[in-house]
Design a protein around this motif. Structure first.
Motif, mmCIF file in Angstrom:
data_model
loop_
_atom_site.group_PDB
_atom_site.id
_atom_site.type_symbol
_atom_site.label_atom_id
_atom_site.label_comp_id
_atom_site.label_asym_id
_atom_site.label_seq_id
_atom_site.Cartn_x
_atom_site.Cartn_y
_atom_site.Cartn_z
ATOM 1 N N CYS A 115 0.834 -1.211 0.000
ATOM 2 C CA CYS A 115 0.000 0.000 0.000
ATOM 3 C C CYS A 115 0.870 1.262 0.000
ATOM 4 N N ALA A 116 1.914 1.273 0.828
ATOM 5 C CA ALA A 116 2.802 2.435 0.891
ATOM 6 C C ALA A 116 3.487 2.667 -0.454
ATOM 7 N N PHE A 117 3.939 1.594 -1.079
ATOM 8 C CA PHE A 117 4.582 1.724 -2.390
ATOM 9 C C PHE A 117 3.619 2.324 -3.405
ATOM 10 N N ASN A 118 2.389 1.811 -3.460
ATOM 11 C CA ASN A 118 1.426 2.316 -4.437
ATOM 12 C C ASN A 118 1.033 3.756 -4.156
ATOM 13 N N PHE A 119 0.960 4.139 -2.889
ATOM 14 C CA PHE A 119 0.651 5.523 -2.541
ATOM 15 C C PHE A 119 1.752 6.461 -3.029
ATOM 16 N N LEU A 120 2.990 6.109 -2.754
ATOM 17 C CA LEU A 120 4.118 6.942 -3.189
ATOM 18 C C LEU A 120 4.258 6.924 -4.704
ATOM 19 N N PHE A 121 4.013 5.768 -5.301
ATOM 20 C CA PHE A 121 4.063 5.656 -6.761
ATOM 21 C C PHE A 121 3.012 6.563 -7.403
ATOM 22 N N ALA A 122 1.806 6.602 -6.813
ATOM 23 C CA ALA A 122 0.735 7.435 -7.363
ATOM 24 C C ALA A 122 1.084 8.918 -7.277
ATOM 25 N N ILE A 123 1.716 9.336 -6.190
ATOM 26 C CA ILE A 123 2.129 10.734 -6.073
ATOM 27 C C ILE A 123 3.108 11.093 -7.191
ATOM 28 N N ALA A 124 4.093 10.228 -7.393
ATOM 29 C CA ALA A 124 5.069 10.483 -8.455
ATOM 30 C C ALA A 124 4.400 10.465 -9.824
ATOM 31 N N GLY A 125 3.511 9.496 -10.045
ATOM 32 C CA GLY A 125 2.830 9.416 -11.330
ATOM 33 C C GLY A 125 1.964 10.617 -11.620
ATOM 34 N N GLY A 126 1.330 11.167 -10.582
ATOM 35 C CA GLY A 126 0.481 12.327 -10.780
ATOM 36 C C GLY A 126 1.239 13.622 -11.010
ATOM 37 N N LEU A 127 2.499 13.667 -10.600
ATOM 38 C CA LEU A 127 3.279 14.906 -10.695
ATOM 39 C C LEU A 127 4.378 14.887 -11.752
ATOM 40 N N VAL A 128 4.586 13.751 -12.399
ATOM 41 C CA VAL A 128 5.704 13.694 -13.333
ATOM 42 C C VAL A 128 5.475 14.606 -14.538
ATOM 43 N N GLN A 129 4.238 14.729 -14.995
ATOM 44 C CA GLN A 129 3.988 15.616 -16.135
ATOM 45 C C GLN A 129 4.203 17.081 -15.771
ATOM 46 N N PRO A 130 3.664 17.584 -14.632
ATOM 47 C CA PRO A 130 4.004 18.959 -14.249
ATOM 48 C C PRO A 130 5.502 19.177 -14.064
ATOM 49 N N LEU A 131 6.212 18.172 -13.537
ATOM 50 C CA LEU A 131 7.655 18.311 -13.365
ATOM 51 C C LEU A 131 8.340 18.518 -14.713
ATOM 52 N N ILE A 132 7.994 17.683 -15.689
ATOM 53 C CA ILE A 132 8.630 17.782 -17.010
ATOM 54 C C ILE A 132 8.259 19.088 -17.697
ATOM 55 N N LEU A 133 6.978 19.478 -17.608
ATOM 56 C CA LEU A 133 6.538 20.699 -18.286
ATOM 57 C C LEU A 133 7.104 21.955 -17.653
#
Length: 430
Positions: free
Chosen positions: A220-238
């Motif tokens: 659960c902890a892995f998926n929670f942290l993974f989801a945060i990264a997945g949701g923010l990777v596009q704003p980070l790149i842009l």
């Protein structure tokens, strides 16, 4: 293995069709309404119903014929697509039927996935279970790659044509599964009186096995942290690149997930399955931290595929442990409970990342902000560096989860101390 291969091939075709139509429907809604909120609601409808029905799907999987559950789920998703196609043909498609049909498909997919995952241990020898779970991870890589094909397909055949392709792919999956003969103990395991019935039985089963409880907490902890990264990777790149570069980097990231799935399909994971959990957490944390160090497309081109490579590793290790340690009579209910807990982490993460990014981390990392002279001296300041700080924090937290996992004796010894269950009669020879 041959029987599994036939089923897997049919299901993969269906996943490709569904991924194509899901992307195209999202594009249609966004271009037609111009509303990000209405677009995001599709993602909500694609996630939440599946989470809510997971416990019920687990109970039904342990009581009914699993092949029939998969067939019914595929047919239900096909009905949802057929409704959309009818509305397109009659030129009466609007947004609200998309929400309803997406919710229906989400619920059907949850039933399908739980029954499918519970079915697998009775189809293949235990020694090949890790490889088979690696093959099943390929579907996630296909879903990420779908936009590359869907965009061209939309231009070529339009929304109507894409929906027809989806229906044909579902027909292939249903037909393949319908004609495949499965062993009796695979489709309907013998009932057991070792635990109470109902969806709470899955949680109670886990509660009596601390090693599995620790595994689910870590997952659960892995998926929670993974989801945060997945949701923010596009704003980070842009924040430092163009939309065109974003497309290239997203495709590169998806290739990491696809390659990771192929590696797991060939390798199957380490002999001690829990070592795959440790490895996934440590590598995931390291590559998340790497995302934050410098605003460079070249850095992301390396870090993103390497990070996504860890997802099949973690999923394969955790799924194989659950499949091999849980009594087949309760496997559906346990899988339903685990899926509910693990997937619930994703919408929670999505609710948090906006306020955390805009209201906390971006102001901290602004030019002249509170952390500009300390952390900012390492990762930089200005637009997007608050998101980069989140990546740094999430990466460190994932490394901390790895440390926590290693300090849990029951989890560390789960491969040996918690005996494997026999879901089928193993062959005497290869």
């Amino acid at each position: 293995m041959r029987t599994f291969g036939i089923i897997w091939g049919g299901q993969l075709v269906s996943v490709i069709g569904s991924a194509l139509s899901a992307f195209v429907i999202g594009v249609w809604v966004y271009l037609g309404t111009g509303s990000v909120t209405q677009f995001v609601l599709i993602q909500f409808c694609a996630a939440v119903p599946g989470i809510l029905v997971s416990p019920v799907a687990g109970v039904i999987t342990d009581r009914w014929d699993r092949k029939r559950i998969m067939l019914a789920a595929d047919l239900g998703a096909g009905v949802a697509t057929a409704i959309l196609l009818t509305l397109v043909v009659t030129d009466s498609l609007s947004v609200w039927p998309i929400y309803l049909t997406t919710a229906l498909s989400s619920a059907c997919n949850s039933f399908h996935l739980i029954a499918y995952t519970a079915l697998v241990p009775s189809l293949v020898p235990k020694k090949h279970l890790g490889r088979v779970n690696g093959l099943m991870q390929i579907t996630q890589g296909v879903q990420i790659a779908a936009p590359l094909v869907a965009g061209a397909l939309l231009q070529l055949v339009g929304l109507r044509g894409v929906l027809v392709v989806d229906l044909v792919s579902m027909a292939v999956a249903v037909g393949t599964l319908a004609v495949t003969r499965l062993p009796e103990d695979a489709v309907q395991p013998a009932p057991s009186d070792k635990a109470p019935s109902g969806f709470m039985a899955g949680l109670r089963y886990l509660g009596g096995r601390p090693g599995l409880v620790n595994l689910v907490v870590v997952f659960c902890a892995f998926n929670f942290l993974f989801a945060i990264a997945g949701g923010l990777v596009q704003p980070l790149i842009l924040s430092f690149s163009s939309p065109a570069t974003l497309g290239v980097l997203m495709a590169a990231g998806g290739s990491g997930l696809f390659v990771g799935s192929l590696v797991m399909a060939a390798w199957g994971g380490p002999r001690r399955r829990v070592d795959g959990v440790y490895l996934g957490l440590v590598l995931g944390g390291f590559f998340l931290v790497l995302h934050s160090l410098y605003p460079s497309p070249w850095l992301i081109a390396v870090a993103a595929p390497c990070f996504l490579f860890t997802l099949p590793l973690m999923n394969t290790a955790c799924t194989t442990l659950i499949q091999t340690k849980v009594d087949p009579a309760f496997l559906g209910r346990v899988l339903g409970a685990v899926r509910m807990l693990v997937t619930a982490a994703t919408p929670v993460a999505y609710l948090l990342i906006g306020p955390l990014s805009d209201g906390v981390f971006e102001p901290l990392m602004a030019d002249g902000g509170p952390l500009a002279g300390s952390v900012g001296a390492v990762i930089g300041t200005g637009d997007g560096r608050g998101v980069a700080l989140i990546f740094l924090v999430v990466g460190v937290l994932m490394l901390a989860v790895a440390g926590y996992a290693y300090t849990r004796p029951r989890l560390r010894g789960i491969d040996v101390e918690l005996p494997d269950v026999e879901s089928r009669k193993e062959p005497a020879r290869d």
